[in-house]
Design an enzyme around this catalytic site. Structure first.
Site, PDB file in Angstrom:
ATOM      1  N   SER A   1       0.743  -1.241   0.060  1.00 33.45           N
ATOM      2  CA  SER A   1      -0.149  -0.002   0.086  1.00 33.45           C
ATOM      3  C   SER A   1       0.696   1.403  -0.017  1.00 33.45           C
ATOM      4  O   SER A   1       1.958   1.404   0.423  1.00 33.45           O
ATOM      5  CB  SER A   1      -0.913  -0.032   1.402  1.00 33.45           C
ATOM      6  OG  SER A   1      -1.275   1.179   1.519  1.00 33.45           O
TER       7      SER A   1
ATOM      8  N   TYR B   1      -1.781   0.194  10.283  1.00 30.94           N
ATOM      9  CA  TYR B   1      -1.952  -0.450   9.083  1.00 30.94           C
ATOM     10  C   TYR B   1      -0.805  -0.350   7.894  1.00 30.94           C
ATOM     11  O   TYR B   1      -0.287  -1.474   7.536  1.00 30.94           O
ATOM     12  CB  TYR B   1      -3.153   0.101   8.385  1.00 30.94           C
ATOM     13  CG  TYR B   1      -3.521  -0.140   6.873  1.00 30.94           C
ATOM     14  CD1 TYR B   1      -3.731  -1.637   6.576  1.00 30.94           C
ATOM     15  CD2 TYR B   1      -3.284   0.582   5.744  1.00 30.94           C
ATOM     16  CE1 TYR B   1      -3.886  -2.064   5.264  1.00 30.94           C
ATOM     17  CE2 TYR B   1      -3.471   0.230   4.426  1.00 30.94           C
ATOM     18  CZ  TYR B   1      -3.577  -1.126   4.178  1.00 30.94           C
ATOM     19  OH  TYR B   1      -3.972  -1.506   2.739  1.00 30.94           O
TER      20      TYR B   1
ATOM     21  N   LYS C   1       1.776  -3.341   6.445  1.00 33.85           N
ATOM     22  CA  LYS C   1       2.247  -3.622   4.957  1.00 33.85           C
ATOM     23  C   LYS C   1       3.711  -3.536   4.741  1.00 33.85           C
ATOM     24  O   LYS C   1       4.456  -4.275   4.236  1.00 33.85           O
ATOM     25  CB  LYS C   1       1.776  -2.620   4.282  1.00 33.85           C
ATOM     26  CG  LYS C   1      -0.057  -2.547   4.193  1.00 33.85           C
ATOM     27  CD  LYS C   1      -0.460  -3.843   3.505  1.00 33.85           C
ATOM     28  CE  LYS C   1      -1.790  -4.262   3.251  1.00 33.85           C
ATOM     29  NZ  LYS C   1      -2.034  -5.653   2.715  1.00 33.85           N
TER      30      LYS C   1
HETATM   31  N1  UFG Z   1     -12.512  11.645   2.291  1.00 35.99           N
HETATM   32  C1  UFG Z   1     -13.555  12.600   2.649  1.00 35.99           C
HETATM   33  N2  UFG Z   1     -14.819  12.176   2.840  1.00 35.99           N
HETATM   34  C2  UFG Z   1     -15.262  10.983   3.154  1.00 35.99           C
HETATM   35  C3  UFG Z   1     -14.329   9.835   2.842  1.00 35.99           C
HETATM   36  C4  UFG Z   1     -13.053  10.279   2.577  1.00 35.99           C
HETATM   37  O1  UFG Z   1     -13.333  13.764   2.398  1.00 35.99           O
HETATM   38  O2  UFG Z   1     -16.268  10.797   3.502  1.00 35.99           O
HETATM   39  C5  UFG Z   1     -11.404  12.229   1.743  1.00 35.99           C
HETATM   40  C6  UFG Z   1     -10.281  11.523   2.484  1.00 35.99           C
HETATM   41  O3  UFG Z   1      -9.747  12.357   3.816  1.00 35.99           O
HETATM   42  C7  UFG Z   1      -9.113  11.356   1.574  1.00 35.99           C
HETATM   43  C8  UFG Z   1      -9.871  11.157   0.428  1.00 35.99           C
HETATM   44  O4  UFG Z   1     -11.237  11.330   0.735  1.00 35.99           O
HETATM   45  O5  UFG Z   1      -8.498  12.617   1.395  1.00 35.99           O
HETATM   46  C9  UFG Z   1      -9.717   9.663   0.186  1.00 35.99           C
HETATM   47  O6  UFG Z   1     -10.128   8.901   0.943  1.00 35.99           O
HETATM   48  P1  UFG Z   1     -10.354   7.263   1.168  1.00 35.99           P
HETATM   49  O7  UFG Z   1     -10.808   6.908   2.520  1.00 35.99           O
HETATM   50  O8  UFG Z   1     -11.285   6.927  -0.071  1.00 35.99           O
HETATM   51  O9  UFG Z   1      -8.980   6.651   0.714  1.00 35.99           O
HETATM   52  P2  UFG Z   1      -7.365   6.823   1.474  1.00 35.99           P
HETATM   53  O10 UFG Z   1      -6.727   7.683   0.758  1.00 35.99           O
HETATM   54  O11 UFG Z   1      -7.560   7.475   3.046  1.00 35.99           O
HETATM   55  O12 UFG Z   1      -7.105   5.391   1.903  1.00 35.99           O
HETATM   56  C10 UFG Z   1      -6.536   4.926   0.582  1.00 35.99           C
HETATM   57  C11 UFG Z   1      -6.752   3.312   0.893  1.00 35.99           C
HETATM   58  C12 UFG Z   1      -6.184   2.483   1.976  1.00 35.99           C
HETATM   59  C13 UFG Z   1      -4.663   3.088   1.889  1.00 35.99           C
HETATM   60  C14 UFG Z   1      -4.440   4.590   1.728  1.00 35.99           C
HETATM   61  C15 UFG Z   1      -2.981   5.000   1.432  1.00 35.99           C
HETATM   62  O13 UFG Z   1      -8.346   3.196   1.121  1.00 35.99           O
HETATM   63  O14 UFG Z   1      -6.183   1.335   2.250  1.00 35.99           O
HETATM   64  O15 UFG Z   1      -5.326   5.050   0.687  1.00 35.99           O
HETATM   65  O16 UFG Z   1      -2.804   6.293   1.921  1.00 35.99           O
HETATM   66  F1  UFG Z   1      -3.774   2.743   3.042  1.00 35.99           F
END
Ligand code: UFG
Length: 322
Positions: free
Chosen positions: A117, A141, A145
């Site tokens: 990841s 997490y 990884k």
């Molecule tokens: N976000 C919002 N509102 C929401 C959900 C998410 O604004 O309701 C934002 C988050 O703050 C982030 C972006 O949208 O900036 C993407 O969020 P996600 O939760 O979809 O994905 P992440 O980037 O947090 O996480 C992903 C994978 C993880 C991995 C990570 C690596 O889902 O498994 O990338 O940094 F670890």
């Protein structure tokens, strides 16, 4: 060649199974169905229900099936939950992987593809992120990884176990034929949450933070269509078969989109307007994550074939079906 897909009843694993079968591989699925779903189990694969934490259960699969290579998708993957309950992540992700690798070695299987990841990098100093960038995971997490990547490096040196670690950026979209897709409970990922809001299942989509140092103040991510991600696994398998060498690759589309841009794209593709709320930052979110995928393009000849429109269209088709 028979491929064991560990976590083959999950979002990404189920799409891997479908694409492997399409490429004439025989597929065996091993999944404990803790976060996977019975309805994502492919009927054309052999299914073993079992838990990696029980060595005998995974060992039995290798005794019954002549496995040529393993794809390891099974892990708990919620960043926030891992901060609150690290023990759950270390026990499951690390001990589970150690049992899997033990069974792999005992049965003389020498090839494994591991779902790593972007979270191993933490907050990057610069983007796009290259493979050698500093690795400072900001969540347990991400630490699991990185630890598994390191274990695999040591197992190659000591036992000749060859692995390809693929560091996913933001996996998104669904099977383009609409048969497999994201079914997390609870859902935490941006695109499915936005689409559930468009569908009327949620009152509003919350933007987590509007004061980041980015073009519109919201976080930027590199979204990669899950089918492109799987085509990289199949290229990695060909690489292991031909070159018999271990490698680590960053896997993204090399394009960054802000949270606001994703919301606008979803509004445009669904044709539905919905409520957007601006809220506080979510702890631990890096401002900007964009992959450099030059290494995998050069070494494996892989390239992404789908853009953000394809991602949102396929995710929407899946969401409407659920
Ligand atoms: N976000 C919002 N509102 C929401 C959900 C998410 O604004 O309701 C934002 C988050 O703050 C982030 C972006 O949208 O900036 C993407 O969020 P996600 O939760 O979809 O994905 P992440 O980037 O947090 O996480 C992903 C994978 C993880 C991995 C990570 C690596 O889902 O498994 O990338 O940094 F670890």
């Amino acid at each position: 060649m028979k491929i064991l897909v560990v976590g083959g009843a999950g979002y990404i694993g189920s799409i891997a199974v479908k694409n492997l079968i399409r490429q004439n591989y025989e597929v065996v699925i091993f999944d404990n169905l803790s976060t996977g779903n019975e309805c994502l189990i492919n009927k054309d694969a052999k299914f073993f229900r079992g838990d990696l934490l029980d060595f005998n259960e995974i060992s039995q699969v290798f005794k019954n099936e002549k496995i040529g290579a393993v794809m390891h998708f099974a892990a708990f993957s919620q960043v926030g939950e891992s901060v609150k309950n690290p023990q759950k992540y270390f026990i499951n992700n690390i001990s589970g992987s150690l049992n899997l690798f033990k069974a792999v070695l005992e049965n003389d299987v020498k090839k494994i593809i591991f779902s790593s990841s972007a979270s191993i990098f933490g907050e990057p100093k610069t983007v796009p992120i290259i493979e050698e960038a500093e690795k400072n995971p900001t969540s347990p997490y991400g630490t699991t990884k990185l630890m598994i990547e390191n274990i695999l490096s040591d197992y190659d040196k000591a036992y000749g176990l060859k692995s390809v670690c693929l560091r996913y950026f933001n996996a998104a979209g669904a099977d383009s034929e609409g048969k497999f897709g994201e079914m997390h409970d609870p859902e935490t990922h941006l695109i499915p949450l936005v689409l559930k809001t468009a569908k009327g299942e949620r009152d509003a989509i919350k933007i987590f933070g509007t004061d980041y140092k980015t073009k519109d103040g919201t976080c930027i991510r590199d979204y990669i269509h899950v089918e492109d991600l799987i085509s990289a696994h199949i290229s990695a398998l060909d690489f292991l078969n031909k070159e018999n060498k271990s490698e680590k690759f960053n896997l993204g589309s090399e394009k960054g989109y802000s949270v606001r841009e994703i919301i606008e794209k979803c509004k445009k593709i669904t044709g539905i307007n919905f409520k957007v709320e601006e809220t506080e930052r979510r702890a631990g979110d890096p401002a900007k994550l964009i992959a450099s995928s030059e290494k995998i393009k050069k070494k494996l000849g892989w390239k992404p074939t789908k853009n953000l429109d394809n991602i949102v269209k396929d995710a929407w088709k899946w969401e409407k079906k659920m």
